[in-house]
Design a protein around this motif. Structure first.
Motif, PDB file in Angstrom:
ATOM      1  N   THR A  45       0.701  -1.347   0.139  1.00 39.28           N
ATOM      2  CA  THR A  45      -0.061   0.141   0.045  1.00 39.28           C
ATOM      3  C   THR A  45       0.891   1.349  -0.034  1.00 39.28           C
ATOM      4  O   THR A  45       0.252   2.269  -0.177  1.00 39.28           O
ATOM      5  N   ILE A  46       1.907   1.254   0.253  1.00 36.49           N
ATOM      6  CA  ILE A  46       2.971   2.485   0.417  1.00 36.49           C
ATOM      7  C   ILE A  46       2.998   3.375  -0.763  1.00 36.49           C
ATOM      8  O   ILE A  46       2.817   4.601  -0.877  1.00 36.49           O
ATOM      9  N   VAL A  47       2.966   2.680  -1.934  1.00 38.66           N
ATOM     10  CA  VAL A  47       2.989   3.521  -3.353  1.00 38.66           C
ATOM     11  C   VAL A  47       1.654   3.985  -3.283  1.00 38.66           C
ATOM     12  O   VAL A  47       1.682   5.488  -3.711  1.00 38.66           O
ATOM     13  N   GLU A  48       0.530   3.431  -3.074  1.00 34.95           N
ATOM     14  CA  GLU A  48      -0.686   4.222  -3.349  1.00 34.95           C
ATOM     15  C   GLU A  48      -0.875   5.334  -2.317  1.00 34.95           C
ATOM     16  O   GLU A  48      -1.368   6.566  -2.666  1.00 34.95           O
ATOM     17  N   LYS A  49      -0.386   5.298  -0.935  1.00 34.97           N
ATOM     18  CA  LYS A  49      -0.611   6.285   0.009  1.00 34.97           C
ATOM     19  C   LYS A  49       0.260   7.302  -0.515  1.00 34.97           C
ATOM     20  O   LYS A  49      -0.172   8.602  -0.456  1.00 34.97           O
ATOM     21  N   ILE A  50       1.518   7.110  -0.985  1.00 40.35           N
ATOM     22  CA  ILE A  50       2.159   8.300  -1.564  1.00 40.35           C
ATOM     23  C   ILE A  50       1.601   9.142  -2.487  1.00 40.35           C
ATOM     24  O   ILE A  50       1.666  10.446  -2.596  1.00 40.35           O
ATOM     25  N   PHE A  51       0.977   8.431  -3.262  1.00 42.31           N
ATOM     26  CA  PHE A  51       0.372   8.977  -4.648  1.00 42.31           C
ATOM     27  C   PHE A  51      -0.739   9.874  -4.097  1.00 42.31           C
ATOM     28  O   PHE A  51      -1.133  10.633  -4.682  1.00 42.31           O
ATOM     29  N   ASP A  52      -1.688   9.318  -3.080  1.00 45.54           N
ATOM     30  CA  ASP A  52      -2.611  10.056  -2.287  1.00 45.54           C
ATOM     31  C   ASP A  52      -2.187  11.412  -1.822  1.00 45.54           C
ATOM     32  O   ASP A  52      -2.872  12.405  -2.152  1.00 45.54           O
ATOM     33  N   GLY A  53      -1.283  11.414  -1.536  1.00 44.46           N
ATOM     34  CA  GLY A  53      -0.307  12.608  -1.044  1.00 44.46           C
ATOM     35  C   GLY A  53      -0.055  13.607  -2.233  1.00 44.46           C
ATOM     36  O   GLY A  53      -0.501  15.101  -1.886  1.00 44.46           O
ATOM     37  N   ASP A  66       9.732  21.241  -6.892  1.00 42.03           N
ATOM     38  CA  ASP A  66      10.148  21.644  -5.607  1.00 42.03           C
ATOM     39  C   ASP A  66       9.474  20.866  -4.598  1.00 42.03           C
ATOM     40  O   ASP A  66       9.169  21.418  -3.264  1.00 42.03           O
ATOM     41  N   ARG A  67       8.794  19.749  -5.027  1.00 46.45           N
ATOM     42  CA  ARG A  67       8.297  18.776  -3.850  1.00 46.45           C
ATOM     43  C   ARG A  67       9.028  17.886  -3.464  1.00 46.45           C
ATOM     44  O   ARG A  67       9.951  17.384  -4.140  1.00 46.45           O
ATOM     45  N   ILE A  68       9.030  17.434  -2.008  1.00 49.89           N
ATOM     46  CA  ILE A  68      10.050  16.671  -1.584  1.00 49.89           C
ATOM     47  C   ILE A  68       9.144  15.761  -0.639  1.00 49.89           C
ATOM     48  O   ILE A  68       8.362  16.250   0.229  1.00 49.89           O
ATOM     49  N   LEU A  69       9.633  14.362  -0.541  1.00 53.14           N
ATOM     50  CA  LEU A  69       8.774  13.304   0.166  1.00 53.14           C
ATOM     51  C   LEU A  69      10.043  12.870   1.257  1.00 53.14           C
ATOM     52  O   LEU A  69      11.190  12.441   0.760  1.00 53.14           O
ATOM     53  N   TYR A  70       9.711  13.058   2.385  1.00 52.03           N
ATOM     54  CA  TYR A  70      10.583  12.712   3.471  1.00 52.03           C
ATOM     55  C   TYR A  70       9.805  11.483   4.057  1.00 52.03           C
ATOM     56  O   TYR A  70       8.935  11.368   4.350  1.00 52.03           O
ATOM     57  N   ILE A  71      10.905  10.249   3.943  1.00 53.04           N
ATOM     58  CA  ILE A  71      10.414   8.975   4.279  1.00 53.04           C
ATOM     59  C   ILE A  71      11.135   8.231   5.298  1.00 53.04           C
ATOM     60  O   ILE A  71      12.384   8.222   4.809  1.00 53.04           O
ATOM     61  N   PRO A  72      10.441   8.007   6.281  1.00 53.60           N
ATOM     62  CA  PRO A  72      11.495   7.040   7.105  1.00 53.60           C
ATOM     63  C   PRO A  72      12.155   5.949   6.657  1.00 53.60           C
ATOM     64  O   PRO A  72      11.473   5.284   5.725  1.00 53.60           O
ATOM     65  N   THR A  73      13.181   5.230   7.032  1.00 57.94           N
ATOM     66  CA  THR A  73      13.791   4.136   6.612  1.00 57.94           C
ATOM     67  C   THR A  73      13.006   2.948   6.526  1.00 57.94           C
ATOM     68  O   THR A  73      13.021   2.293   5.338  1.00 57.94           O
ATOM     69  N   THR A  74      12.038   2.479   7.420  1.00 62.85           N
ATOM     70  CA  THR A  74      11.263   1.334   7.507  1.00 62.85           C
ATOM     71  C   THR A  74      10.414   1.460   6.264  1.00 62.85           C
ATOM     72  O   THR A  74      10.063   0.504   5.568  1.00 62.85           O
ATOM     73  N   TYR A  75       9.753   2.684   6.005  1.00 63.26           N
ATOM     74  CA  TYR A  75       8.657   2.735   4.780  1.00 63.26           C
ATOM     75  C   TYR A  75       9.350   2.791   3.533  1.00 63.26           C
ATOM     76  O   TYR A  75       8.773   2.275   2.338  1.00 63.26           O
ATOM     77  N   TYR A  76      10.641   3.478   3.444  1.00 66.72           N
ATOM     78  CA  TYR A  76      11.379   3.572   2.176  1.00 66.72           C
ATOM     79  C   TYR A  76      11.948   2.072   1.838  1.00 66.72           C
ATOM     80  O   TYR A  76      11.701   1.692   0.576  1.00 66.72           O
ATOM     81  N   ALA A  82       6.330   9.901  -7.897  1.00 66.52           N
ATOM     82  CA  ALA A  82       5.344  10.901  -8.178  1.00 66.52           C
ATOM     83  C   ALA A  82       5.912  12.284  -8.386  1.00 66.52           C
ATOM     84  O   ALA A  82       5.159  13.290  -8.043  1.00 66.52           O
ATOM     85  N   ASP A  83       6.847  12.458  -9.164  1.00 66.47           N
ATOM     86  CA  ASP A  83       7.460  13.752  -9.860  1.00 66.47           C
ATOM     87  C   ASP A  83       7.958  14.415  -8.312  1.00 66.47           C
ATOM     88  O   ASP A  83       8.143  15.373  -8.312  1.00 66.47           O
ATOM     89  N   MET A  84       8.100  13.658  -7.182  1.00 57.56           N
ATOM     90  CA  MET A  84       8.783  14.251  -6.125  1.00 57.56           C
ATOM     91  C   MET A  84      10.117  13.509  -5.818  1.00 57.56           C
ATOM     92  O   MET A  84      10.489  12.723  -5.913  1.00 57.56           O
ATOM     93  N   LYS A  85      11.129  14.555  -5.397  1.00 59.70           N
ATOM     94  CA  LYS A  85      12.486  13.843  -4.826  1.00 59.70           C
ATOM     95  C   LYS A  85      12.114  13.026  -3.341  1.00 59.70           C
ATOM     96  O   LYS A  85      11.240  13.501  -2.684  1.00 59.70           O
ATOM     97  N   ALA A  86      12.513  11.931  -3.267  1.00 60.08           N
ATOM     98  CA  ALA A  86      12.535  11.217  -2.065  1.00 60.08           C
ATOM     99  C   ALA A  86      13.514  11.389  -1.339  1.00 60.08           C
ATOM    100  O   ALA A  86      14.852  11.106  -1.798  1.00 60.08           O
ATOM    101  N   ILE A  87      13.770  11.644  -0.098  1.00 64.42           N
ATOM    102  CA  ILE A  87      14.886  11.710   0.917  1.00 64.42           C
ATOM    103  C   ILE A  87      14.624  10.742   2.098  1.00 64.42           C
ATOM    104  O   ILE A  87      13.307  10.707   2.599  1.00 64.42           O
ATOM    105  N   LYS A  88      15.040   9.719   2.055  1.00 64.26           N
ATOM    106  CA  LYS A  88      15.425   8.720   3.253  1.00 64.26           C
ATOM    107  C   LYS A  88      15.930   9.359   4.561  1.00 64.26           C
ATOM    108  O   LYS A  88      17.112   9.654   4.338  1.00 64.26           O
ATOM    109  N   ILE A 132       5.233  15.043   2.983  1.00 63.90           N
ATOM    110  CA  ILE A 132       5.453  15.693   1.811  1.00 63.90           C
ATOM    111  C   ILE A 132       5.476  17.095   1.922  1.00 63.90           C
ATOM    112  O   ILE A 132       4.438  17.865   2.525  1.00 63.90           O
ATOM    113  N   THR A 133       6.552  17.980   1.505  1.00 65.01           N
ATOM    114  CA  THR A 133       6.568  19.430   1.464  1.00 65.01           C
ATOM    115  C   THR A 133       6.881  20.138   0.231  1.00 65.01           C
ATOM    116  O   THR A 133       7.468  19.587  -0.675  1.00 65.01           O
TER     117      THR A 133
END
Length: 350
Positions: A141-149, A162-172, A201-207, A221-222
């Motif tokens: 479900t993680i991909v779906e939830k990120i796209f919901d955001g 300039d959108r950034i996804l901050y994702i904890p290691t567990t969910y990354y 989702a066109d966002m930079k992902a930061i673990k 997401i910011t």
């Protein structure tokens, strides 16, 4: 006599901070805190469109003075450290306690993590959208939830860049191992700095490490223009020949905070444990009076000028029923220590 050797280290330490921090450089720089502890942010309120009338007066609609909403933000974090390195101890340990090395360790192990944890926690707490999930994300479900955001930001008309996804290691790790991972975006690409692990989702992902996120938060997401993390004072110095000390004194100070801009709050989305999110206030309007149903341990704040009470300077603490003028709207939200605040509820005096 105190000799300030800060010029030897300040530039290097500032560079070190930027490289080590996950959030540095990812927030708006449009606001200047120089010389002040707090600033007021004025945002003009746009108006609805009218049907144009081809005859008579006020053909474009009844004119009204342009109004502002005001958000006041105030720095609250003033942190420092002081470390002595006795010359004798340093000599006995083969000069292992080199001042520059110790400053580097202090910045890397204490200052940067503290500020990043604080910033991420505040951005989650102040997010324009706090989405309470009924269950923690899974690999399926993680991909779906990120796209919901991402969709929430789209619907709030937030720019794509300039959108950034901050994702904890567990969910990354769940995201990286999901079957959709490569098909959705090329997240397998490696980034070289600041925790970037790719795009989704066109966002930079930061673990980021799990411990950097507040309890019950799954990802954040910011949009860069929606958040602030001012660092007003960045003092780093080494003092030698200090009276009463045979050795060096290392000192540092950071005067900082983190905020979400209310006028652009739609650009901040936090996915969290739904059981920790407060329900929106229940407002009833009768005979020109608005009442909010009491909830044990929960406080409510409201506005009557149409502004968002979560960010507005005009927000007031609800204590008793509020009188509304004809056509006036009350907007309110709930907050409680240890919980994520609610969304905004509103009611209008017809």
């Amino acid at each position: 006599m105190a000799v300030n050797l800060a010029h030897k280290y300040s530039n290097k330490m500032a560079e070190k901070f930027t490289k080590e921090s996950y959030v540095a450089g990812n927030a708006s720089t449009d606001y200047d805190f120089a010389g002040v502890k707090s600033i007021s942010i004025y945002t003009p309120q746009t108006v609805d469109l009218n049907d144009y009338k081809r005859e008579g007066q006020n053909r474009f609609g009844t004119p009204g003075e342009l109004q502002d909403t005001i958000q006041e933000v105030e720095l609250s974090q003033d942190k420092g450290f002081s470390i002595t390195i006795d010359r004798g101890n340093n000599e006995d340990q083969m000069k292992a306690k080199n001042a520059a090395k110790m400053l580097n360790a202090q910045i890397k192990e204490q200052v940067v993590p503290f500020m990043d944890k604080y910033t991420l926690r505040r951005w989650v707490e102040l997010a324009g959208t706090i989405e309470g999930l009924s269950a923690a994300p899974t690999r399926d479900t993680i991909v779906e939830k990120i796209f919901d955001g991402a969709k929430a930001l789209d619907n709030a008309l937030v720019p794509d860049q300039d959108r950034i996804l901050y994702i904890p290691t567990t969910y990354y790790n769940m995201l990286r191992l999901s079957k959709e991972f490569l098909a959705v975006d090329t997240l397998a690409e490696k980034a070289l700095s600041k925790g970037y692990v790719g795009m989704i989702a066109d966002m930079k992902a930061i673990k980021v490490p799990d411990v950097y996120f507040p309890e019950g938060a799954y990802f954040l997401i910011t949009f860069k223009g929606s958040v602030l993390n001012p660092n007003k004072i960045k003092t780093i110095r080494v003092l030698s020949e200090v009276a009463g000390i045979d050795g060096n004194v290392l000192e540092g100070r950071n005067y900082f905070d983190a905020f979400v801009l209310g006028a652009k709050a739609g650009g901040v989305y936090a996915a969290v444990d739904g059981s920790k999110v407060l329900a929106a206030p229940k407002i009833t309007v009768s005979s020109g009076s608005a009442a909010i149903t009491a909830v044990s341990g929960v406080t409510f704040k409201y506005t009557l000028d149409g502004s968002d009470p979560r960010y507005s300077k005009s927000a007031k603490l609800y204590t008793a029923a509020v009188t509304l003028e004809a056509g006036q709207t009350i907007r309110a939200f709930a907050e409680k220590a240890g919980s994520y605040r609610s969304g905004v509820a509103e009611a209008k005096n017809a």
